[in-house]
Design a protein around this motif. Structure first.
Motif, PDB file in Angstrom:
ATOM      1  N   ASN A  84      21.873  35.880   8.990  1.00  0.00           N
ATOM      2  CA  ASN A  84      22.587  34.706   9.481  1.00  0.00           C
ATOM      3  C   ASN A  84      23.354  34.113   8.308  1.00  0.00           C
ATOM      4  OD1 ASN A  84      21.472  34.714  12.148  1.00  0.00           O
ATOM      5  ND2 ASN A  84      19.562  34.003  11.245  1.00  0.00           N
ATOM      6  N   TRP A  85      24.663  34.065   8.433  1.00  0.00           N
ATOM      7  CA  TRP A  85      25.501  33.495   7.385  1.00  0.00           C
ATOM      8  C   TRP A  85      25.916  32.115   7.865  1.00  0.00           C
ATOM      9  CZ3 TRP A  85      26.951  36.727   3.164  1.00  0.00           C
ATOM     10  CH2 TRP A  85      27.680  36.065   2.159  1.00  0.00           C
ATOM     11  N   ILE A  86      25.389  31.088   7.219  1.00  0.00           N
ATOM     12  CA  ILE A  86      25.590  29.700   7.640  1.00  0.00           C
ATOM     13  C   ILE A  86      26.569  29.042   6.672  1.00  0.00           C
ATOM     14  CG2 ILE A  86      24.432  27.511   8.134  1.00  0.00           C
ATOM     15  CD1 ILE A  86      21.825  29.638   8.020  1.00  0.00           C
ATOM     16  N   ILE A  97      19.007  29.824  14.709  1.00  0.00           N
ATOM     17  CA  ILE A  97      18.823  30.493  13.425  1.00  0.00           C
ATOM     18  C   ILE A  97      17.324  30.601  13.150  1.00  0.00           C
ATOM     19  CG2 ILE A  97      19.286  30.358  10.955  1.00  0.00           C
ATOM     20  CD1 ILE A  97      21.729  28.541  11.768  1.00  0.00           C
ATOM     21  N   ASP A 101      14.663  35.615   9.861  1.00  0.00           N
ATOM     22  CA  ASP A 101      15.828  36.419   9.493  1.00  0.00           C
ATOM     23  C   ASP A 101      16.199  36.162   8.037  1.00  0.00           C
ATOM     24  OD1 ASP A 101      16.002  37.308  12.132  1.00  0.00           O
ATOM     25  OD2 ASP A 101      17.434  35.748  12.694  1.00  0.00           O
ATOM     26  N   ASN A 154      18.646  34.463   5.805  1.00  0.00           N
ATOM     27  CA  ASN A 154      19.591  33.358   6.000  1.00  0.00           C
ATOM     28  C   ASN A 154      20.325  33.055   4.705  1.00  0.00           C
ATOM     29  OD1 ASN A 154      18.965  32.585   8.816  1.00  0.00           O
ATOM     30  ND2 ASN A 154      16.935  32.269   7.966  1.00  0.00           N
TER      31      ASN A 154
END
Length: 106
Positions: A5-7, A95, A99, A101
């Protein structure tokens, strides 16, 4: 392989409308092409919204966070902590801590 997950953290200030905003749009568009990466853009301080809004555009999940504390003229540490907790609660629906992150701040 774990999901990534690219936040991307963003705000609704003048800089985001110009150079930084262009960078965020290009970064998001490039990352979303990778199957193993889910892209999230967390936009904080949006005066247009009274509540959290979540939408999906071109495979990118966009979380709009309202600017409630400044509208109420109570920009206190307590209110900032309350907004931060709300952001985490809303974000955790999408999210997973299990995972990988990546949080990207500009």
């Amino acid at each position: 392989m774990k999901k990534i997950n690219w936040i991307i953290l963003s705000s609704e200030d003048r800089g985001t409308q110009y150079g930084v905003g262009t960078f965020i749009r290009q970064l998001s568009a490039g990352l979303v092409k990778k199957e193993e990466i889910a892209v999230f853009v967390l936009i904080m301080g949006n005066e247009k919204y009274k509540t959290f809004e979540i939408k999906k555009e071109d495979g990118i999940t966009i979380l709009q966070v309202p600017l409630t504390e400044q509208i109420k003229k109570t920009d206190t540490r307590k209110n900032q902590e309350k907004i931060a907790r709300s952001i985490v609660r809303v974000s955790l629906r999408y999210i997973s801590p299990a995972d990988i992150n990546v949080v990207h701040m500009n």
